[in-house]
Design a protein around this motif. Structure first.
Motif, PDB file in Angstrom:
ATOM      1  N   ARG A   1       4.320   3.671  -9.455  1.00  0.00           N
ATOM      2  CA  ARG A   1       3.510   4.814  -9.011  1.00  0.00           C
ATOM      3  C   ARG A   1       4.365   6.060  -8.738  1.00  0.00           C
ATOM      4  O   ARG A   1       4.287   6.671  -7.669  1.00  0.00           O
ATOM      5  CB  ARG A   1       2.692   4.438  -7.781  1.00  0.00           C
ATOM      6  CG  ARG A   1       1.766   3.257  -8.107  1.00  0.00           C
ATOM      7  CD  ARG A   1       0.864   2.887  -6.975  1.00  0.00           C
ATOM      8  NE  ARG A   1       0.083   1.701  -7.351  1.00  0.00           N
ATOM      9  CZ  ARG A   1      -1.186   1.724  -7.752  1.00  0.00           C
ATOM     10  NH1 ARG A   1      -1.822   2.866  -7.825  1.00  0.00           N
ATOM     11  NH2 ARG A   1      -1.809   0.599  -8.054  1.00  0.00           N
TER      12      ARG A   1
ATOM     13  N   GLU B   1       0.815  -1.220   0.000  1.00  0.00           N
ATOM     14  CA  GLU B   1       0.000   0.000   0.000  1.00  0.00           C
ATOM     15  C   GLU B   1       0.845   1.264   0.000  1.00  0.00           C
ATOM     16  O   GLU B   1       0.400   2.322  -0.421  1.00  0.00           O
ATOM     17  CB  GLU B   1      -0.939   0.007   1.223  1.00  0.00           C
ATOM     18  CG  GLU B   1      -2.016  -1.063   1.162  1.00  0.00           C
ATOM     19  CD  GLU B   1      -2.837  -0.972  -0.120  1.00  0.00           C
ATOM     20  OE1 GLU B   1      -3.338   0.127  -0.424  1.00  0.00           O
ATOM     21  OE2 GLU B   1      -2.949  -2.001  -0.826  1.00  0.00           O
ATOM     22  N   LEU B   2       2.084   1.113   0.478  1.00  0.00           N
ATOM     23  CA  LEU B   2       2.960   2.283   0.614  1.00  0.00           C
ATOM     24  C   LEU B   2       3.068   3.071  -0.691  1.00  0.00           C
ATOM     25  O   LEU B   2       3.080   4.310  -0.696  1.00  0.00           O
ATOM     26  CB  LEU B   2       4.356   1.810   1.066  1.00  0.00           C
ATOM     27  CG  LEU B   2       5.354   2.897   1.432  1.00  0.00           C
ATOM     28  CD1 LEU B   2       4.958   3.589   2.721  1.00  0.00           C
ATOM     29  CD2 LEU B   2       6.765   2.322   1.567  1.00  0.00           C
ATOM     30  N   SER B   3       3.154   2.343  -1.818  1.00  0.00           N
ATOM     31  CA  SER B   3       3.327   2.990  -3.126  1.00  0.00           C
ATOM     32  C   SER B   3       2.143   3.869  -3.498  1.00  0.00           C
ATOM     33  O   SER B   3       2.250   4.701  -4.390  1.00  0.00           O
ATOM     34  CB  SER B   3       3.506   1.929  -4.214  1.00  0.00           C
ATOM     35  OG  SER B   3       4.743   1.305  -4.096  1.00  0.00           O
ATOM     36  N   LYS B   4       1.024   3.649  -2.851  1.00  0.00           N
ATOM     37  CA  LYS B   4      -0.169   4.424  -3.225  1.00  0.00           C
ATOM     38  C   LYS B   4      -0.317   5.684  -2.385  1.00  0.00           C
ATOM     39  O   LYS B   4      -1.192   6.499  -2.642  1.00  0.00           O
ATOM     40  CB  LYS B   4      -1.420   3.540  -3.094  1.00  0.00           C
ATOM     41  CG  LYS B   4      -1.347   2.349  -4.043  1.00  0.00           C
ATOM     42  CD  LYS B   4      -2.481   1.358  -3.835  1.00  0.00           C
ATOM     43  CE  LYS B   4      -2.240   0.117  -4.704  1.00  0.00           C
ATOM     44  NZ  LYS B   4      -3.050  -1.030  -4.278  1.00  0.00           N
ATOM     45  N   ARG B   5       0.530   5.833  -1.383  1.00  0.00           N
ATOM     46  CA  ARG B   5       0.455   7.034  -0.547  1.00  0.00           C
ATOM     47  C   ARG B   5       1.224   8.185  -1.182  1.00  0.00           C
ATOM     48  O   ARG B   5       2.040   7.994  -2.078  1.00  0.00           O
ATOM     49  CB  ARG B   5       1.085   6.739   0.822  1.00  0.00           C
ATOM     50  CG  ARG B   5       0.276   5.726   1.617  1.00  0.00           C
ATOM     51  CD  ARG B   5       0.771   5.694   3.051  1.00  0.00           C
ATOM     52  NE  ARG B   5       0.649   4.346   3.562  1.00  0.00           N
ATOM     53  CZ  ARG B   5       1.503   3.760   4.375  1.00  0.00           C
ATOM     54  NH1 ARG B   5       2.571   4.425   4.810  1.00  0.00           N
ATOM     55  NH2 ARG B   5       1.318   2.536   4.792  1.00  0.00           N
ATOM     56  N   ASP B   6       1.010   9.394  -0.656  1.00  0.00           N
ATOM     57  CA  ASP B   6       1.808  10.519  -1.111  1.00  0.00           C
ATOM     58  C   ASP B   6       3.262  10.331  -0.688  1.00  0.00           C
ATOM     59  O   ASP B   6       4.180  10.541  -1.472  1.00  0.00           O
ATOM     60  CB  ASP B   6       1.271  11.825  -0.506  1.00  0.00           C
ATOM     61  CG  ASP B   6      -0.013  12.260  -1.195  1.00  0.00           C
ATOM     62  OD1 ASP B   6      -0.360  11.663  -2.229  1.00  0.00           O
ATOM     63  OD2 ASP B   6      -0.663  13.191  -0.692  1.00  0.00           O
ATOM     64  N   ILE B   7       3.445   9.955   0.575  1.00  0.00           N
ATOM     65  CA  ILE B   7       4.811   9.759   1.086  1.00  0.00           C
ATOM     66  C   ILE B   7       5.128   8.278   1.021  1.00  0.00           C
ATOM     67  O   ILE B   7       4.777   7.497   1.897  1.00  0.00           O
ATOM     68  CB  ILE B   7       4.937  10.334   2.505  1.00  0.00           C
ATOM     69  CG1 ILE B   7       4.643  11.840   2.452  1.00  0.00           C
ATOM     70  CG2 ILE B   7       6.321  10.049   3.076  1.00  0.00           C
ATOM     71  CD1 ILE B   7       5.081  12.630   3.638  1.00  0.00           C
ATOM     72  N   LYS B   8       5.800   7.918  -0.072  1.00  0.00           N
ATOM     73  CA  LYS B   8       6.048   6.517  -0.399  1.00  0.00           C
ATOM     74  C   LYS B   8       7.366   6.074   0.207  1.00  0.00           C
ATOM     75  O   LYS B   8       8.251   5.615  -0.506  1.00  0.00           O
ATOM     76  CB  LYS B   8       6.125   6.377  -1.925  1.00  0.00           C
ATOM     77  CG  LYS B   8       4.803   6.486  -2.645  1.00  0.00           C
ATOM     78  CD  LYS B   8       4.984   6.586  -4.153  1.00  0.00           C
ATOM     79  CE  LYS B   8       4.967   8.021  -4.614  1.00  0.00           C
ATOM     80  NZ  LYS B   8       3.678   8.687  -4.467  1.00  0.00           N
TER      81      LYS B   8
ATOM     82  N   ASP C   1       5.371   9.958  -8.965  1.00  0.00           N
ATOM     83  CA  ASP C   1       4.552  11.165  -8.971  1.00  0.00           C
ATOM     84  C   ASP C   1       4.771  11.962 -10.247  1.00  0.00           C
ATOM     85  O   ASP C   1       3.849  12.578 -10.768  1.00  0.00           O
ATOM     86  CB  ASP C   1       4.891  12.014  -7.735  1.00  0.00           C
ATOM     87  CG  ASP C   1       4.530  11.253  -6.473  1.00  0.00           C
ATOM     88  OD1 ASP C   1       3.352  11.271  -6.100  1.00  0.00           O
ATOM     89  OD2 ASP C   1       5.413  10.595  -5.887  1.00  0.00           O
TER      90      ASP C   1
ATOM     91  N   ARG D   1      13.148   3.876  -1.071  1.00  0.00           N
ATOM     92  CA  ARG D   1      11.910   4.009  -0.293  1.00  0.00           C
ATOM     93  C   ARG D   1      12.061   3.439   1.109  1.00  0.00           C
ATOM     94  O   ARG D   1      11.280   3.745   2.000  1.00  0.00           O
ATOM     95  CB  ARG D   1      10.741   3.353  -1.044  1.00  0.00           C
ATOM     96  CG  ARG D   1      10.340   4.189  -2.265  1.00  0.00           C
ATOM     97  CD  ARG D   1       9.071   3.676  -2.910  1.00  0.00           C
ATOM     98  NE  ARG D   1       8.671   4.554  -4.022  1.00  0.00           N
ATOM     99  CZ  ARG D   1       7.715   4.275  -4.898  1.00  0.00           C
ATOM    100  NH1 ARG D   1       7.035   3.136  -4.791  1.00  0.00           N
ATOM    101  NH2 ARG D   1       7.424   5.121  -5.864  1.00  0.00           N
TER     102      ARG D   1
ATOM    103  N   ARG E   1       8.068  11.558  -2.292  1.00  0.00           N
ATOM    104  CA  ARG E   1       7.575  11.499  -3.669  1.00  0.00           C
ATOM    105  C   ARG E   1       8.660  10.874  -4.553  1.00  0.00           C
ATOM    106  O   ARG E   1       9.846  10.953  -4.235  1.00  0.00           O
ATOM    107  CB  ARG E   1       7.272  12.913  -4.188  1.00  0.00           C
ATOM    108  CG  ARG E   1       6.255  13.671  -3.349  1.00  0.00           C
ATOM    109  CD  ARG E   1       4.855  13.204  -3.632  1.00  0.00           C
ATOM    110  NE  ARG E   1       3.863  14.061  -2.964  1.00  0.00           N
ATOM    111  CZ  ARG E   1       2.582  14.061  -3.295  1.00  0.00           C
ATOM    112  NH1 ARG E   1       2.122  13.263  -4.243  1.00  0.00           N
ATOM    113  NH2 ARG E   1       1.733  14.839  -2.648  1.00  0.00           N
TER     114      ARG E   1
END
Lengths: 317, 317, 317
Positions: free
Chosen positions: C99, B29-36, C101, B67, C44
């Motif tokens: 993903r 799910e991390l990849s879908k957040r703003d702060i990845k 940005d 990341r 990002r």
């Protein structure tokens, strides 16, 4: 430290001792921790500008910058606008417009780092300029020798091999001399600079002269710099006369090599794999020393600038 | 996890389940957040050492490291001192002196990751060794299949194409077997390993054998590994017999491919663009799985080391 | 800003003013501080995908991303799976699965950034597409002119040189027009687009037309795009007719060039080294402008998405 590090001539013995003390005290142990990183240069920009292929030196500088928390930009000449015919001067003026704090330059032409230092406000670190110099290599060599021998004054070192084409030899002749070491060069006549005698060092053409030295410093055969000229009539003859193997190494003698090594050419495989050489200690030292150089070049000069400003204010006041 | 990840043989079914649970729970799910990004490996050093060209795998590992907040150093073989003739052993000894936490190696020779693991204290992750193995690819494939099918026990999979030259096939035959899947190989005789039957898998030479499988795993035609040998008398004939298009895919069957795909060679363009394939889910899974592997290889072994120390102290006390 | 930045047609004059105000207010001074970094885009991911060699633009985008604290991944086409025959579409679909940005694309084919924008949810920034456009270059040129001249309305600019092959010219004709500037093209007929007149600009074949302009915008001779065609019967003749030297530059006129320059071809060495040109100001502006573009493309669109959601909720409630 001075504003730039272009040559071992830029550093006094005291400055050498001082920057290596920083490497030893602040950075050598850091690599052994889980968190191999300090925030010292956070927000600073380091540009590694390499016009020659390199793994060992470029990764060492890159990692040094990253472990100091700087932003590091790698510019490789063959992945660059250099191919479009831009001059070194214009490339540096361009990079300088990004206001980097440090530019680390490797370039095939002697004097390139001094040349670019005229076109940038960044601190320039010479990471090897043709047959010129390679001062951080010399610093890490001195560091490694201090770790092994303690005091270096009076130590005898033989530098062996392709001295003519070696920026490492040039920096080390200067640096080892500053530390009070006695330098002896061993090479076939064709691989010695013409003015070797004028350098204030002993010269020999035989490995017999290894007797009595404390340190044997082997150089990589720089065949890529021979540029077609016939420096070596026979590689086999060179190897039989100058390849240093374990049997050449006496009791207590230590062997250094700046890498990358050519097994079976300037160094025997038995010696390359032996505990008598300090090659990997040199690599490890390199990272700590480069962190220290980058840190000190920023911090010392910022301190000097601040002091100058204080004096200005006092003079005015 | 073990100290290294060299082969799918290094992992038990429980360990596979465990590392994939970490990927699913902590990183997908991390990849879908703003702060990845997570601070887990801050201050750790990851060296990606690639002796073969790669976008997909190298960017996946690079991004996984970043990341996790590690410092990531990319070493590409053709931008490196390897050109100066340094051996793999010496390169790894050199890099090891920087005390990296993880070395990710891709190399054209089978066994290279196991070989270098003898010369470094870092955790070695095999990112593909010649025709050997590619264990993180297998892990991400298992992950993708679990996302799609849930339980894998008893699932039937056909691996189709250039099996002889495929490290992916080799890792997947091992890994799919561990998960209780039944594997069938489909390829022309010249592109099958001689001992295929001995691998405990079914072998077929016809796409008719796709009938009844749940999963169709297509392999990239590795023409760069054919090394001049005449494995394929006619590419056109290969395509007409083995290129899998949408019309070959039955109801409920899912198609995987490790990428990069050759449209019109092993996979029809219609299938490449269809929702029947899981190719992009595989890529996304790869990032989460590699983050999990790096995280677990560091954390599990640090925990194991701490436990061993406690036992030592208790034994002494 | 819009979701992508593909062309100067994507931006209204107000939007141009607004993004350049951000560059001026938030990012121009940042480069002069010790800590040249803001946490704005932490976590990002920015992918710089370059299918053409570049130093200046790729390092500018890389540094812009890093100074915004983003994770930056550089993908160079010739160090990539592209060599294995993967299509641009498949490469982008693969990268999209991480993903990112922002994807910054440089590509030799016109329209490539618009093409990939159909296959990714990332914001796409065109960093130069063949002879198409180069909108961030245009933005930094406008920024540099504003720094020098203040208001641009009514300013006269001559664009000189290889206009036919220049994406910079194309973007600047659009962008300068939006800012109310009057554009004049000066080039030999073979290096002008056929529909030059239809662009609503004056056309001339002589440097005499430099008289009366405020700005002289020189273009790099793009010999690598001439593709064997005989656009220039004689480079010497071109130089004698179109190379702009200091003697061509009138009082108050300022000279811009997107770099890298060819000294002695389109620009005289005296002019390249003179204070009359703004070349290095352009480079410095480029970094601030690219930081502003990346920042605004993320923040404006996140704000727009949040607003849309609020409206949805209100509509439902």
């Amino acid at each position: 430290m001075n504003w730039h590090l272009l040559s071992m001539n830029d550093l006094s013995r005291d400055e050498i001792e001082s920057v290596l003390a920083t490497a030893r005290k602040d950075f050598l142990e850091l690599s052994k921790r889980d968190i191999k990183k300090v925030p010292t240069l956070r927000g600073r920009t380091v540009i590694d500008l390499f016009y020659e292929k390199s793994t060992r030196t470029s990764t060492s500088f890159e990692l040094a910058g990253k472990r100091l928390s700087a932003d590091v930009i790698n510019v490789k000449a063959d992945a660059s606008a250099v191919g479009k015919g831009e001059s070194l001067k214009d490339t540096v003026l361009t990079l300088n417009a990004y206001r980097p704090d440090i530019i680390v330059l490797r370039h095939p032409h002697v004097g390139a780092p001094a040349f670019i230092s005229r076109y940038t406000e960044a601190h320039v670190i010479n990471a090897g300029d043709g047959k010129g110099e390679h001062p951080t290599q010399c610093l890490l060599d001195i560091f490694s020798l201090q770790q092994e021998f303690g005091e270096l004054e009076g130590l005898k070192v033989a530098i062996v091999g392709d001295i003519l084409h070696s920026r490492v030899a040039r920096s080390n002749i200067i640096g080892f001399g500053k530390m009070g070491m006695q330098v002896r060069l061993i090479a076939p006549p064709a691989l010695l600079p013409r003015q070797a005698a004028a350098l204030g060092v002993e010269v020999s053409h035989s490995l017999d002269s290894l007797a009595g030295v404390d340190v044997i410093y082997l150089l990589r055969m720089q065949r890529e710099r021979h540029e077609g000229a016939n420096f070596l009539p026979s590689l086999r003859e060179y190897i039989s006369n100058y390849c240093v193997s374990l049997r050449h190494v006496g009791r207590g003698q230590r062997v250094l090599h700046p890498g990358p090594i050519n097994r079976g050419i300037e160094i025997g495989a038995d010696l390359a794999d032996s505990g008598e050489n300090l090659i990997l200690q040199q690599v490890e030292a390199g990272l700590a020393v480069r962190m220290a150089v980058m840190y000190r070049i920023i911090v010392d000069n910022a301190a000097a600038a601040a002091q100058a400003e204080v004096k200005n204010i006092q003079a005015v006041g």
